[in-house]
Design an enzyme around this catalytic site. Sequence first.
Site, mmCIF file in Angstrom:
data_model
loop_
_atom_site.group_PDB
_atom_site.id
_atom_site.type_symbol
_atom_site.label_atom_id
_atom_site.label_comp_id
_atom_site.label_asym_id
_atom_site.label_seq_id
_atom_site.Cartn_x
_atom_site.Cartn_y
_atom_site.Cartn_z
ATOM 1 N N THR A 120 0.828 -1.206 0.000
ATOM 2 C CA THR A 120 0.000 0.000 0.000
ATOM 3 C C THR A 120 0.863 1.256 0.000
ATOM 4 O OG1 THR A 120 -1.494 1.288 1.421
ATOM 5 C CG2 THR A 120 -0.108 -0.309 2.533
ATOM 6 N N ASP A 121 0.297 2.346 -0.497
ATOM 7 C CA ASP A 121 1.012 3.637 -0.451
ATOM 8 C C ASP A 121 1.122 4.163 0.985
ATOM 9 O OD1 ASP A 121 -1.672 4.323 -0.050
ATOM 10 O OD2 ASP A 121 -1.740 5.837 -1.646
ATOM 11 N N GLU A 122 0.346 3.572 1.913
ATOM 12 C CA GLU A 122 0.355 4.082 3.297
ATOM 13 C C GLU A 122 1.684 3.839 4.003
ATOM 14 O OE1 GLU A 122 -2.922 3.210 5.776
ATOM 15 O OE2 GLU A 122 -4.388 3.431 4.175
ATOM 16 N N TYR A 147 -2.011 -0.604 11.169
ATOM 17 C CA TYR A 147 -2.139 -1.273 9.858
ATOM 18 C C TYR A 147 -0.952 -0.968 8.962
ATOM 19 C CZ TYR A 147 -3.375 -1.668 4.930
ATOM 20 O OH TYR A 147 -3.336 -1.929 3.574
ATOM 21 N N LYS A 151 2.157 -3.322 7.338
ATOM 22 C CA LYS A 151 2.408 -3.468 5.888
ATOM 23 C C LYS A 151 3.846 -3.059 5.579
ATOM 24 C CE LYS A 151 -0.035 -4.564 3.071
ATOM 25 N NZ LYS A 151 -0.394 -5.918 2.540
HETATM 26 P P1 NAD Z 1 -9.769 -7.287 2.300
HETATM 27 O O1 NAD Z 1 -9.774 -7.011 3.751
HETATM 28 O O2 NAD Z 1 -10.990 -6.994 1.504
HETATM 29 O O3 NAD Z 1 -9.412 -8.829 2.046
HETATM 30 C C1 NAD Z 1 -8.418 -9.502 2.770
HETATM 31 C C2 NAD Z 1 -8.580 -11.003 2.529
HETATM 32 O O4 NAD Z 1 -7.519 -11.683 3.226
HETATM 33 C C3 NAD Z 1 -9.905 -11.576 3.069
HETATM 34 O O5 NAD Z 1 -10.467 -12.459 2.115
HETATM 35 C C4 NAD Z 1 -9.490 -12.338 4.323
HETATM 36 O O6 NAD Z 1 -10.321 -13.436 4.622
HETATM 37 C C5 NAD Z 1 -8.070 -12.769 3.951
HETATM 38 N N1 NAD Z 1 -7.234 -13.014 5.136
HETATM 39 C C6 NAD Z 1 -7.077 -12.205 6.222
HETATM 40 N N2 NAD Z 1 -6.252 -12.785 7.115
HETATM 41 C C7 NAD Z 1 -5.851 -13.965 6.564
HETATM 42 C C8 NAD Z 1 -4.980 -15.007 6.988
HETATM 43 N N3 NAD Z 1 -4.348 -14.950 8.178
HETATM 44 N N4 NAD Z 1 -4.784 -16.059 6.163
HETATM 45 C C9 NAD Z 1 -5.424 -16.140 4.974
HETATM 46 N N5 NAD Z 1 -6.275 -15.188 4.511
HETATM 47 C C10 NAD Z 1 -6.481 -14.111 5.313
HETATM 48 O O7 NAD Z 1 -8.496 -6.526 1.722
HETATM 49 P P2 NAD Z 1 -8.291 -5.791 0.313
HETATM 50 O O8 NAD Z 1 -8.792 -4.408 0.405
HETATM 51 O O9 NAD Z 1 -8.743 -6.689 -0.769
HETATM 52 O O10 NAD Z 1 -6.691 -5.699 0.301
HETATM 53 C C11 NAD Z 1 -5.908 -6.753 -0.263
HETATM 54 C C12 NAD Z 1 -4.446 -6.375 -0.193
HETATM 55 O O11 NAD Z 1 -4.219 -5.159 -0.902
HETATM 56 C C13 NAD Z 1 -3.935 -6.126 1.229
HETATM 57 O O12 NAD Z 1 -2.630 -6.647 1.316
HETATM 58 C C14 NAD Z 1 -3.924 -4.618 1.356
HETATM 59 O O13 NAD Z 1 -2.946 -4.189 2.264
HETATM 60 C C15 NAD Z 1 -3.567 -4.209 -0.062
HETATM 61 N N6 NAD Z 1 -4.036 -2.883 -0.503
HETATM 62 C C16 NAD Z 1 -5.350 -2.533 -0.384
HETATM 63 C C17 NAD Z 1 -5.780 -1.309 -0.895
HETATM 64 C C18 NAD Z 1 -7.231 -0.886 -0.824
HETATM 65 O O14 NAD Z 1 -7.555 0.237 -1.184
HETATM 66 N N7 NAD Z 1 -8.148 -1.741 -0.395
HETATM 67 C C19 NAD Z 1 -4.860 -0.435 -1.505
HETATM 68 C C20 NAD Z 1 -3.519 -0.831 -1.586
HETATM 69 C C21 NAD Z 1 -3.119 -2.072 -1.108
HETATM 70 O O1 DAU Z 2 -4.113 3.931 0.526
HETATM 71 C C1 DAU Z 2 -4.349 2.556 0.448
HETATM 72 C C2 DAU Z 2 -5.192 2.108 1.625
HETATM 73 O O2 DAU Z 2 -6.515 2.559 1.363
HETATM 74 C C3 DAU Z 2 -5.170 0.593 1.831
HETATM 75 O O3 DAU Z 2 -3.867 0.211 2.196
HETATM 76 C C4 DAU Z 2 -6.162 0.166 2.914
HETATM 77 O O4 DAU Z 2 -6.214 -1.246 2.987
HETATM 78 C C5 DAU Z 2 -7.536 0.701 2.543
HETATM 79 O O5 DAU Z 2 -8.464 0.395 3.570
HETATM 80 C C6 DAU Z 2 -7.469 2.211 2.336
HETATM 81 O O6 DAU Z 2 -7.158 2.871 3.582
HETATM 82 P P1 DAU Z 2 -7.947 4.215 4.045
HETATM 83 O O7 DAU Z 2 -7.832 4.315 5.506
HETATM 84 O O8 DAU Z 2 -7.539 5.356 3.176
HETATM 85 O O9 DAU Z 2 -9.436 3.775 3.568
HETATM 86 P P2 DAU Z 2 -10.888 3.927 4.242
HETATM 87 O O10 DAU Z 2 -11.858 3.423 3.226
HETATM 88 O O11 DAU Z 2 -10.948 3.381 5.598
HETATM 89 O O12 DAU Z 2 -11.031 5.521 4.347
HETATM 90 C C7 DAU Z 2 -10.844 6.385 3.235
HETATM 91 C C8 DAU Z 2 -10.925 7.815 3.749
HETATM 92 O O13 DAU Z 2 -12.275 8.102 4.138
HETATM 93 C C9 DAU Z 2 -10.057 8.088 4.948
HETATM 94 O O14 DAU Z 2 -9.546 9.418 4.855
HETATM 95 C C10 DAU Z 2 -11.028 7.980 6.143
HETATM 96 C C11 DAU Z 2 -12.319 8.479 5.526
HETATM 97 N N1 DAU Z 2 -13.585 7.909 6.064
HETATM 98 C C12 DAU Z 2 -13.703 6.564 6.165
HETATM 99 C C13 DAU Z 2 -14.878 5.998 6.616
HETATM 100 C C14 DAU Z 2 -15.033 4.488 6.727
HETATM 101 C C15 DAU Z 2 -14.636 8.761 6.388
HETATM 102 O O15 DAU Z 2 -14.524 10.005 6.285
HETATM 103 N N2 DAU Z 2 -15.821 8.203 6.819
HETATM 104 C C16 DAU Z 2 -15.979 6.858 6.944
HETATM 105 O O16 DAU Z 2 -17.079 6.417 7.323
#
Ligand code: NAD
Ligand code: DAU
Length: 331
Positions: A120-122, A147, A151
């Site tokens: 992630t970019d975080e 989190y 990562k």
């Molecule tokens: P998500 O939470 O929707 O899915 C995570 C999946 O991993 C689930 O299916 C869960 O059951 C599985 N899991 C969790 N713990 C596990 C374990 N111990 N063993 C096996 N499986 C397990 O997450 P996502 O949003 O799809 O993110 C996927 C990946 O992408 C993560 O590594 C996250 O850090 C990265 N990422 C997410 C975003 C975003 O915006 N969502 C952006 C950049 C990177």
């Molecule tokens: O940047 C990549 C990341 O993006 C991933 O690594 C994470 O897995 C993914 O969850 C996401 O993280 P954020 O914390 O940015 O996403 P989230 O959807 O939780 O929140 C997006 C933004 O919206 C953040 O600034 C918090 C805000 N927010 C979130 C919720 C749930 C609100 O203002 N209201 C809300 O109810």
Amino acid sequence: MRLLVTGGAGFIGANFVQQTVRERPDVTVTVLDALTYAGDEASLAPVADAVTFVRGDVADADVVDPLVRDADVVVHFAAESHNDNSLSDPWPFVRTNVVGTYTLLEAVRRHGTRYHHISTDEVYGDLELDDPAKFTPTTPYNPSSPYSSTKASSDLLVRAWARSFGVAATISNCSNNYGPYQHVEKFIPRQVTNVIDGVRPKLYGSGANVRDWIHVEDHNAAVWAIVERGRIGETYLIGADGEVDNRTVVETVLELMGRPRDAYDLVADRPGHDLRYAIDASRTREELGWTPRYRSFREGLAATIAWYQENEAWWRPRKAATEARYAQLGR
Ligand code: NAD
Ligand code: DAU
């Protein structure tokens, strides 16, 4: 190619598996997923016949080892992924994100398997709102939350295993994804499903925080470009120049759903809330020839809203428990 996808029942992983089955008939897909609260086998229903599903934990070496032995490539999506949850209970994040990645790295080291690590970019921390800079592959790590620190830890393990043991690894750091099958705890699905339920969207703090949005299919196309053409040992940033502040996201959701643009509430801010993320993806674009297909966030958002309107059976079972957790946090 025999492909092992961890976390394939989660948001990005399920989209990745669906895209792979649709577009790459030469790839045999096995999914390893623990089906935590965030995983759902229903997200794989359209391709269930074409995928081998194994329910198991990435931190369990006995489960991981034979699956890695029998794969040519591992793409590791599995993680605890939600910042708010990591503030309430960090341990599952340390266990899955750090110990889970360690377990996979030891297995790919033993078996010489190609490994791609999804991050992630975080890991880079955050940027000021008026800073012209964006994250690049050489930006120093500076994570803020439990989190993002787990990562970052897992990325560092990957770099060390590549350098010290010659593991054939690549890493990608992507910005915020949106699209179908995203859990209702996340920002966009939470607000869309709130509006469907007649509940006002909830913005943390002032709503000025900026995220760099990318459609999940564009993220996954970049992952395939890295798996096929990425240089071993390299880090690739993935983003689509999609910076939007949270207030504008909520106003656009409301407008697209036929509600007044100001029909939302400000709620308590997230502790340590990162201000802004922005990705410079030029290495990924120039070196791998990847470009995002979703050019308009507004159009991608409209399609995502339509998906949630048409797929209530998928998200409804999780909605009440998710909102109960937020209610405890006063958000
Ligand atoms: P998500 O939470 O929707 O899915 C995570 C999946 O991993 C689930 O299916 C869960 O059951 C599985 N899991 C969790 N713990 C596990 C374990 N111990 N063993 C096996 N499986 C397990 O997450 P996502 O949003 O799809 O993110 C996927 C990946 O992408 C993560 O590594 C996250 O850090 C990265 N990422 C997410 C975003 C975003 O915006 N969502 C952006 C950049 C990177
Ligand atoms: O940047 C990549 C990341 O993006 C991933 O690594 C994470 O897995 C993914 O969850 C996401 O993280 P954020 O914390 O940015 O996403 P989230 O959807 O939780 O929140 C997006 C933004 O919206 C953040 O600034 C918090 C805000 N927010 C979130 C919720 C749930 C609100 O203002 N209201 C809300 O109810």
